[in-house]
Design a protein around this motif. Structure first.
Motif, PDB file in Angstrom:
ATOM      1  N   GLY A 523      52.761  40.267  41.729  1.00 25.20           N
ATOM      2  CA  GLY A 523      52.811  40.312  43.338  1.00 25.20           C
ATOM      3  C   GLY A 523      51.569  40.368  43.654  1.00 25.20           C
ATOM      4  N   SER A 524      51.385  39.823  44.990  1.00 28.14           N
ATOM      5  CA  SER A 524      50.076  39.488  45.378  1.00 28.14           C
ATOM      6  C   SER A 524      49.917  39.882  47.239  1.00 28.14           C
ATOM      7  N   SER A 525      48.921  40.550  47.512  1.00 27.01           N
ATOM      8  CA  SER A 525      48.847  40.493  48.939  1.00 27.01           C
ATOM      9  C   SER A 525      47.175  41.051  49.082  1.00 27.01           C
ATOM     10  N   TYR A 526      46.684  41.149  50.178  1.00 30.93           N
ATOM     11  CA  TYR A 526      45.450  41.787  50.425  1.00 30.93           C
ATOM     12  C   TYR A 526      45.340  43.123  49.701  1.00 30.93           C
ATOM     13  N   GLY A 527      44.324  43.454  49.016  1.00 31.02           N
ATOM     14  CA  GLY A 527      44.008  44.617  48.360  1.00 31.02           C
ATOM     15  C   GLY A 527      44.042  45.841  49.242  1.00 31.02           C
ATOM     16  N   ALA A 528      43.881  45.465  50.622  1.00 33.83           N
ATOM     17  CA  ALA A 528      43.924  46.629  51.499  1.00 33.83           C
ATOM     18  C   ALA A 528      45.245  47.083  51.940  1.00 33.83           C
ATOM     19  N   PHE A 529      46.407  46.262  51.687  1.00 32.59           N
ATOM     20  CA  PHE A 529      47.668  46.481  51.988  1.00 32.59           C
ATOM     21  C   PHE A 529      48.673  46.625  50.544  1.00 32.59           C
ATOM     22  N   ILE A 530      48.246  46.099  49.610  1.00 34.94           N
ATOM     23  CA  ILE A 530      49.176  46.038  48.289  1.00 34.94           C
ATOM     24  C   ILE A 530      48.909  47.234  47.795  1.00 34.94           C
ATOM     25  N   THR A 576      39.860  45.888  58.944  1.00 36.22           N
ATOM     26  CA  THR A 576      41.369  46.202  58.874  1.00 36.22           C
ATOM     27  C   THR A 576      41.981  45.597  57.427  1.00 36.22           C
ATOM     28  N   HIS A 577      41.177  44.339  56.999  1.00 39.69           N
ATOM     29  CA  HIS A 577      41.453  43.775  55.968  1.00 39.69           C
ATOM     30  C   HIS A 577      40.516  43.686  54.707  1.00 39.69           C
ATOM     31  N   ALA A 578      39.123  43.846  55.220  1.00 37.00           N
ATOM     32  CA  ALA A 578      38.286  44.071  54.162  1.00 37.00           C
ATOM     33  C   ALA A 578      38.052  45.573  53.810  1.00 37.00           C
ATOM     34  N   ASP A 579      38.879  45.942  52.951  1.00 34.90           N
ATOM     35  CA  ASP A 579      38.877  47.510  52.834  1.00 34.90           C
ATOM     36  C   ASP A 579      38.247  47.907  51.431  1.00 34.90           C
ATOM     37  N   PRO A 580      37.171  48.788  51.312  1.00 40.69           N
ATOM     38  CA  PRO A 580      36.653  49.331  50.216  1.00 40.69           C
ATOM     39  C   PRO A 580      37.489  50.325  49.499  1.00 40.69           C
ATOM     40  N   GLN A 581      38.542  50.853  49.988  1.00 42.62           N
ATOM     41  CA  GLN A 581      39.282  51.960  49.658  1.00 42.62           C
ATOM     42  C   GLN A 581      40.307  51.706  48.392  1.00 42.62           C
ATOM     43  N   ALA A 582      40.804  50.283  48.353  1.00 42.34           N
ATOM     44  CA  ALA A 582      41.945  49.971  47.491  1.00 42.34           C
ATOM     45  C   ALA A 582      41.930  50.670  46.033  1.00 42.34           C
ATOM     46  N   LEU A 583      40.464  50.421  45.417  1.00 41.61           N
ATOM     47  CA  LEU A 583      40.496  50.901  44.202  1.00 41.61           C
ATOM     48  C   LEU A 583      40.695  52.385  43.954  1.00 41.61           C
ATOM     49  N   GLN A 584      39.978  53.151  44.984  1.00 40.92           N
ATOM     50  CA  GLN A 584      40.367  54.571  44.743  1.00 40.92           C
ATOM     51  C   GLN A 584      41.526  55.106  44.677  1.00 40.92           C
ATOM     52  N   ILE A 585      42.659  54.278  45.546  1.00 41.63           N
ATOM     53  CA  ILE A 585      44.179  54.636  45.433  1.00 41.63           C
ATOM     54  C   ILE A 585      44.563  54.650  44.018  1.00 41.63           C
ATOM     55  N   LEU A 586      44.082  53.913  43.219  1.00 44.79           N
ATOM     56  CA  LEU A 586      44.825  53.558  41.928  1.00 44.79           C
ATOM     57  C   LEU A 586      43.983  53.990  40.830  1.00 44.79           C
ATOM     58  N   GLN A 587      42.713  53.829  40.956  1.00 47.35           N
ATOM     59  CA  GLN A 587      41.931  54.624  39.790  1.00 47.35           C
ATOM     60  C   GLN A 587      41.845  55.787  39.696  1.00 47.35           C
ATOM     61  N   GLY A 588      42.070  56.495  38.503  1.00 47.91           N
ATOM     62  CA  GLY A 588      42.298  58.036  38.369  1.00 47.91           C
ATOM     63  C   GLY A 588      43.253  58.558  38.693  1.00 47.91           C
TER      64      GLY A 588
END
Length: 785
Positions: A523-530, A576-588
C-alpha cells in the motif's frame, strides 16, 4: 422527485419472509439443544466477568452468542482437529471487545468435543482452548498462581490475538478488524478457485462507525468479495449510548443510518433478522447467505439486546457487569445452579483477599470451582452434547466434500522470500542502473515489486490512496490484466481499489491479505499520511504475527507500507505533504524484528534493501521513497561504497583516507544527494577528510550481531559525529551521541518552523540542508572541535 439508491448487484432479504413461508429449519430437539447450549454460554460469560473483575465486555459477548453458536455448529465448514487448515472457513472477531465471548464459546466447543467427539480434538494442547484455559483470561504470561501452573493455562489476551487457536488476526482497535478480515477474504478469493473459503466476520453496529469500517465495506463491495460474510450484532448500545444508529424515526446519537442501510449502500447483500435471539431466524439467515450466487459480499444484521438476561442490559453491560460475587451475579447464574443442583462458591474470604488482583489465589480457586459446575452441566446434558458433537463432525465432512483447491495459476509467495534470500546482493540485469542516467526512488521501487510479482506469479497485490501512478505502485501490475481487481469480472488484476483515498482501511486490508499467507500486500501514499494513518493497522499486524508464535514458530508474513513522496524535496506540495516526521512515527516504536524501515538515498540501493528486508521476514516493511528524478551516481568513480553495502543498514559510504578529520552521519535521500553533489567537492577542495556513514535501515542494522554492529560503526564514531538528516532530529540520536554533535546536527526543523513550499532545491536551501549550508556547518563544527 424522490431520492433513492441506484441499481445494486446486491439483494435485500427480510428473513421473516423466508421463515414465515416454510417454518424454521430446526427440529424441536435441535432447537432445544441450541437453547440449552446458549444458557451455559451466557453463564460462562458471567463467570468470566465475575472472576476477572472490571475486565471484559459481557453485554456484547452475550448478544452475539446465539448467532456465533449457529456459525460454529451449523454454518462453517472447518476441521476442529486442524485449526490451521487453509481450506477451512474462518470466523474472525472484528469486534475484538467480544473476546470474553470468543473464549467462552471456544472452551464450550472444546468440552463438547472432549465429551462426545474426542477424535476431533487436536492432539496438542496448544491447538485447543480448554475450559481450564479460561483461568487465563486477561492474565499475564508470567502469572504463577497454583492452578495456572498446574493446568498449564494459556494466558488469554484482553482482545483476541493469534495466540489463540482459530484466531487469525489481532483485533479490537476501532475498525481495523473489519478491514483486516476483508483482507483475509481477499487472500482466499484470489488463491482458490470457484469456492474459496468463506470469512465470517463478527462486528457490532458501533464497530461500523469508524471511517475505516465504511472504507472496508466499500472495498469489499467494489471487489465483489462474495466469500466475505459480515454478521452484525445490532444491539444499539455502546459505552456511552443506547441509540447508536437511527432506528425508524428516532435519530441516532452517533450516526443517521442503520446497519442494513450502510451495508446495502456499499453493495453488500443484506439479510435482516428482526429477532436476533431466535435460533430459527438465525439459522435460516445463515443458510440463506450460502445460497447467493451473484458474487457480492453479504451482511446478516441481527437485531439483538446487549446483555440479554444478564441482569444488566444496554450500554451498562458494554464494558461493565455485576460486581464481584454480588447478588446480581448469582441471579444471572441461577440456571446453572439449578441445572447442576449445587451451590456456587460465595467468596466468603474477605473482600480484600478476593480483590488481591489477577494473581489472587482465592479468586482463582473460586473461579475454577465455578467452571467445574459448567463441566458438570455439560456432562449431565448428553443429548445436547451428542447433537452438537455430530454437527462438528458434519462441519469437517462438508469441508472434505467441498474439495476446495488452489487455482492452477495460483501465486507462490514463497518464491518471493526465496529469491530475496538468494539474490539480495546480486542485482538482476533488468534492474541494473547505468551511472549518469536519471530515475526516481519511487520508480525503482515499483520496478522491483513488479519483478517480484513476475517471479511469484502474482503474489503481490498493490493499492494506493488514489496515487497508483503517482507513487509508481501501478508498475506492480505489469504483465497482468489491467484495471482493478474484481473477484467476478477481473480476478487476474493485481491492483486493488480500497475505497478511494483511504489509507486507514487500505493498510488494514493489506495486513489481512498478508496474514492469509499467500500474498504480500503493498500500500502506498504520501509518507506524511500513510505513516500516521497506517500505524494502527501495522501495529496490530505486528502483534498478530508475534502472538502467533505461541502456537507455532514460523516466519512473519510481511506487508509493505510505502511512504512515498517522502522528505523535504516534495517541496511544491508544501509542509502539509512534505513532512519530515513520518520516520519517527514508526522507527523505534515496534519490538525488534517486527518492522523494518528503509531509507535509501540512491535508487541503486533499493534492490538490496528491499530484498534484504523481505529475506528477514518482518511483519511490516516501510520503504521511504522520494518523488523527484535523481541522477544515478557513479559510486566507484567517487570512491563510495557499492549499493549492496546498504544491506548492513548502516555503512561507511566514504572512508577517510587517513585517520580522518571527523565523522558525518547522513540519513535521507535529499540531504545525501546535496552532500555528495554539493558539500563533498567543497570539503575535498579544503583538504577535509571525513568518515561518512549512511543510515539506510536502522532495523537491518539492529538485526546484525552486536560485534558486527560495533565493527561497522564503532562507538567512538558516534561520540565525535555530526549528523545531517531529512527526517526529525530524534531519529539521529542513536548515531550522534554527544550533546555537541546533536546540537550541531542539521535537520528540517532546526530553524524552529515548518518549511515553506517551492522547488526542491529552494526548500533544502530554506532548511539549511543544501550542499553549501552543509559544507559551512561541517566546517564550523570541525573548527570548534
Amino acid at each position: 422527485m424522490t431520492l433513492g439508491l441506484g441499481p445494486r448487484r446486491a439483494v435485500y432479504v427480510n428473513i421473516l419472509d423466508e421463515v414465515g413461508e416454510r417454518g424454521g429449519p430446526l427440529s424441536q430437539d435441535e432447537l432445544q439443544s441450541f437453547e440449552e447450549f446458549d444458557r451455559l454460554y451466557r453463564c460462562t460469560c458471567a463467570l468470566l466477568f465475575n472472576y476477572v473483575p472490571t475486565s471484559g465486555h459481557p453485554g456484547g459477548s452475550i448478544s452475539s452468542g446465539r448467532f456465533v453458536a449457529c456459525l460454529l455448529f451449523d454454518a462453517l465448514d472447518y476441521d476442529l482437529s486442524h485449526p490451521d487448515r487453509e481450506d477451512a472457513d474462518i470466523l474472525s472477531y472484528a469486534a475484538g471487545h467480544k473476546a470474553l465471548g470468543l473464549y467462552a464459546m471456544w472452551a464450550l466447543r472444546n468440552e463438547v468435543a472432549r465429551l462426545a467427539a474426542p477424535e476431533l480434538l487436536p492432539q496438542e494442547d496448544r491447538y485447543q482452548l480448554r475450559l481450564e484455559d479460561l483461568l487465563g483470561f486477561r492474565r499475564n504470561p508470567i502469572t504463577r498462581t497454583p492452578l495456572f501452573e498446574q493446568f498449564r493455562v494459556k494466558p488469554l489476551d484482553g482482545h483476541p490475538t493469534p495466540a489463540t487457536p482459530f484466531v487469525r488476526l489481532s483485533t479490537g482497535a476501532s475498525g481495523v478488524g473489519l478491514a483486516a478480515s476483508v483482507g483475509l477474504a481477499l487472500g482466499a478469493a484470489d488463491y482458490y478457485e470457484k469456492t474459496p473459503p468463506r470469512v465470517h466476520i463478527v462486528e457490532g453496529e458501533g464497530g461500523l462507525t469508524p471511517g475505516r469500517a465504511a472504507e472496508a465495506l466499500a472495498a469489499a463491495g467494489t471487489a465483489s468479495l462474495a466469500n466475505a460474510i459480515l454478521h452484525i450484532d445490532w444491539n444499539q448500545a455502546s459505552i456511552d449510548s443506547n441509540q447508536v444508529c437511527r432506528e425508524g424515526t428516532a435519530p441516532g446519537d452517533y450516526v443517521q443510518w442503520d446497519p442494513t442501510e450502510l451495508a446495502y449502500l456499499h453493495d453488500w447483500n443484506v439479510i435482516y433478522v428482526p429477532d436476533g435471539k431466535d435460533f430459527q431466524q438465525i439459522i435460516a439467515a445463515q443458510r440463506k447467505a450460502s445460497t447467493f450466487t451473484h458474487g457480492q459480499p453479504t451482511a446478516i444484521v441481527y437485531r439483538t439486546i446487549k446483555g440479554w438476561q444478564y441482569g444488566i442490559e444496554g450500554r451498562a453491560s458494554h464494558g461493565a457487569g455485576h460486581k464481584l460475587c454480588s447478588a446480581g451475579f448469582y441471579e444471572a447464574l441461577a440456571l446453572l445452579v439449578d441445572k447442576v443442583g449445587v451451590t456456587l462458591p460465595t467468596c466468603e474470604a474477605s473482600e480484600t483477599r478476593c480483590r488481591q488482583g489477577e494473581e489472587g489465589e482465592v479468586v482463582e480457586a473460586c473461579f475454577w470451582e465455578a467452571l467445574t459446575l459448567v463441566r458438570q452441566a455439560l456432562e449431565g446434558s448428553r443429548a445436547m452434547v451428542d447433537r452438537l458433537a455430530q454437527r462438528l463432525r458434519r462441519a469437517r465432512a462438508r469441508l472434505d466434500e467441498r474439495g476446495c483447491r488452489a487455482r492452477d495459476d495460483a501465486p507462490s509467495v514463497e518464491r518471493i522470500f526465496a529469491t530475496a534470500a538468494w539474490e539480495a546482493e546480486r542485482i538482476p540485469e533488468v534492474l541494473k542502473l547505468a551511472p549518469g542516467s536519471s530515475t526516481t526512488l519511487r520508480g525503482e521501487l515499483g520496478r522491483i515489486l513488479s519483478y517480484y510479482n513476475q517471479v511469484s506469479g502474482g503474489a503481490v497485490l498493490g493499492a494506493a490512496a488514489d496515487l497508483l501512478g503517482s507513487t509508481n505502485v501501478s508498475t506492480i501490475s505489469s504483465g497482468f490484466p489491467g484495471g482493478f481487481y474484481n473477484a467476478v469480472g477481473n480476478p487476474g488484476a493485481r491492483l486493488l481499489s480500497t475505497g478511494g483515498i483511504c489509507e486507514d482501511a487500505m493498510c488494514g486490508i493489506l495486513s489481512g491479505l498478508s496474514t492469509y499467507g499467500r500474498h504480500v500486500g503493498v500500500g502506498s501514499s504520501y509518507g506524511a499520511f500513510i505513516a500516521p494513518l497506517g500505524q494502527i493497522a501495522a501495529r496490530l499486524h505486528a502483534i498478530g504475527n508475534q502472538a502467533r508464535q505461541a502456537i507455532v514458530r514460523e516466519p512473519y508474513r510481511p506487508f509493505i507500507m510505502v511512504c512515498a513522496h517522502a522528505g523535504v524535496k516534495t517541496g511544491e506540495d508544501g509542509p502539509t505533504h512534505a513532512d519530515p516526521q513520518a520516520l519517527q512515527i514508526l522507527q523505534g516504536s515496534f519490538p525488534r524484528g517486527t518492522v523494518i524501515t528503509l531509507t535509501p538515498w540512491d535508487p541503486q540501493e533499493l534492490w538490496p534493501l528491499v530484498s534484504a528486508a523481505l529475506a528477514r521476514r518482518p511483519a511490516i516493511i516501510v520503504p521511504f521513497v522520494s518523488r523527484p528524478n535523481e541522477r544515478v551516481i557513479d559510486r566507484q568513480a567517487l570512491g563510495l561504497a557499492p549499493p549492496t553495502a546498504a544491506i548492513q543498514g548502516v555503512y561507511a559510504l566514504r572512508r577517510a583516507r587517513g585517520r580522518g578529520d571527523g565523522t558525518l552521519v547522513l540519513q535521507e535521500s535529499g540531504v545525501a544527494y546535496a552532500f555528495i553533489e554539493g558539500a563533498l567537492p567543497r570539503l575535498e577542495q579544503e583538504g577535509i577528510d571525513l568518515h561518512v556513514y549512511y543510515v539506510a535501515s536502522a532495523e537491518l542494522f539492529d538485526l546484525l550481531p552486536p560485534l558486527e554492529q560495533t565493527r561497522i560503526f564503532p562507538e567512538e564514531r558516534a561520540r565525535e559525529a555530526i549528523g545531517i538528516t531529512g527526517f526529525t532530529l530524534p531519529t539521529m540520536f542513536r548515531w550522534i551521541t554527544s550533546a555537541r554533535g546533536r546540537a550541531a546536527t542539521l535537520h528540517p526543523f532546526m530553524k524552529g518552523h515548518f518549511l515553506g513550499s517551492g522547488q526542491a532545491h529552494k526548500v533544502l536551501e530554506e532548511a539549511g540542508l543544501d550542499g553549501k549550508s552543509q559544507f559551512e556547518a561541517i566546517m564550523r563544527y570541525l573548527s570548534e572541535k
